[in-house]
Write an enzyme that holds these catalytic residues in place. Structure first.
Site, short mmCIF file in Angstrom:
data_model
loop_
_atom_site.label_atom_id
_atom_site.label_comp_id
_atom_site.label_asym_id
_atom_site.label_seq_id
_atom_site.Cartn_x
_atom_site.Cartn_y
_atom_site.Cartn_z
NE ARG A 1 -7.28 3.34 0.60
CZ ARG A 1 -6.77 3.14 1.82
NH1 ARG A 1 -7.58 2.94 2.85
NH2 ARG A 1 -5.46 3.15 2.01
N GLY B 1 -1.92 -10.18 -14.41
CA GLY B 1 -1.71 -10.65 -15.77
C GLY B 1 -0.61 -9.88 -16.45
CE LYS C 1 -9.88 -10.70 -18.68
NZ LYS C 1 -8.72 -11.53 -18.37
#
EC number: 4.3.3.6
Length: 232
Positions: free
Chosen positions: A107, A177, A23
Site C-alpha cells: 500500500r 514459502g 538467499k
C-alpha cells in the site's frame, strides 16, 4: 543466519526443472559470488538472513545473475533498483503467517507512486531527494505509473485469499514459502495459491480453491516478535 550450504543448493538445482533462487546476506558480495559460480538462477539479497553490512547493499550490476531485493517503500525500492535489482518484493515478515506487513509495504509503495504520477515535473528533484532515490528512476515512475521492474509480495502469505489480496493491491506476483510448507497439506495449498493468483478478481473461484485445504500455518503477532526482519 547465513547462506545455505552450496552442496545442498547444487543438489536442489540438479533435482528440479524450474529456476532456483537462493538467499544471501545483505551486503555479502562473496556469498553472491559463490551462488553465481555454482549456477543459481536468482539471488535474493535477503533481510531474513543476518545482514553482513549495515551500510551498503551489494552492487548487483557487477553480477550476471538477476537479484531480487526487499522494499518497504518507494525510496527503498528505487535505491535497490539503482544498485541493479531486477525484481522488488515486499519485506513482509517471513515465517509468521501474518500478511499485515506485506500489505502495509505494498500500500505504501502504490500510494507513493500515485503521488508521483500527478506531481509537477519541476518538483521531481525534491521528491528524489526526499526518497533518497536516483532522479532518472523517479522520473520513470512518474511517467509510467509503476516501478521499472516487477514488484512481488512476500512475507506472511499463508492462504489463497492472502495471495489474491496482494494481487488486488497491485503486485505482479507472490512469493510463498513457509505458508505452504508449514501447512497441513502443502501440495494442495500450493496449487490453490497459484489458482488464486491467476483468478484474484474472482471471489467464487478463490472460495472454491480455498475449500478443504487443511490447517494453514500458525499465525504470529508481529508486535510480539523479538526481531522484525523488515527493519534490516
Amino acid at each position: 543466519s547465513r547462506m545455505s550450504d552450496p552442496k545442498m543448493i547444487k543438489e536442489i538445482i540438479d533435482a528440479v526443472s524450474i529456476p532456483v533462487m537462493a538467499k544471501v546476506r545483505i551486503g555479502h558480495v562473496v556469498e553472491a559470488q559463490i551462488l553465481q559460480a555454482i549456477g543459481i538462477d536468482y539471488i535474493d539479497e535477503s533481510e531474513v538472513l543476518t545482514p553482513a553490512d549495515d551500510l551498503f547493499h551489494i552492487n548487483k550490476k557487477e553480477f550476471n545473475v538477476p537479484f531480487v531485493c526487499g522494499a518497504r517503500n518507494l525510496g527503498e525500492a528505487l535505491r535497490r533498483i539503482g544498485e541493479g535489482a531486477c525484481m522488488i518484493r515486499t519485506k513482509g515478515e517471513a515465517g509468521t503467517g501474518n500478511v499485515i506487513e506485506a500489505v502495509r509495504h505494498m500500500r505504501t509503495i502504490q500510494s507513493q507512486i500515485r503521488k508521483l504520477k500527478v506531481m509537477p515535473k519541476e518538483e521531481l528533484m525534491i521528491a528524489a531527494k526526499e526518497l533518497g532515490a536516483p532522479y532518472d528512476l523517479v522520473e520513470y515512475v512518474r511517467e509510467n505509473g509503476k516501478l521499472p521492474v516487477i514488484n512481488f509480495a512476500a512475507g506472511g502469505i499463508a492462504t489463497p485469499a492472502d495471495a489474491a489480496l496482494m494481487m488486488q493491491l497491485g503486485c505482479d506476483g507472490v512469493f510463498v514459502g513457509s505458508g505452504i510448507f508449514k501447512s497441513e497439506n502443502p501440495a494442495k495449498r500450493a496449487k490453490a495459491i497459484v489458482e488464486a493468483v491467476k483468478n484474484y478478481n474472482n471471489p467464487l473461484k478463490i472460495a472454491e480453491v480455498s475449500e478443504g485445504l487443511g490447517e494453514a500455518m500458525t499465525g504470529l503477532e508481529i508486535d510480539k516478535l523479538d526481531v522484525t526482519f523488515a527493519e534490516r
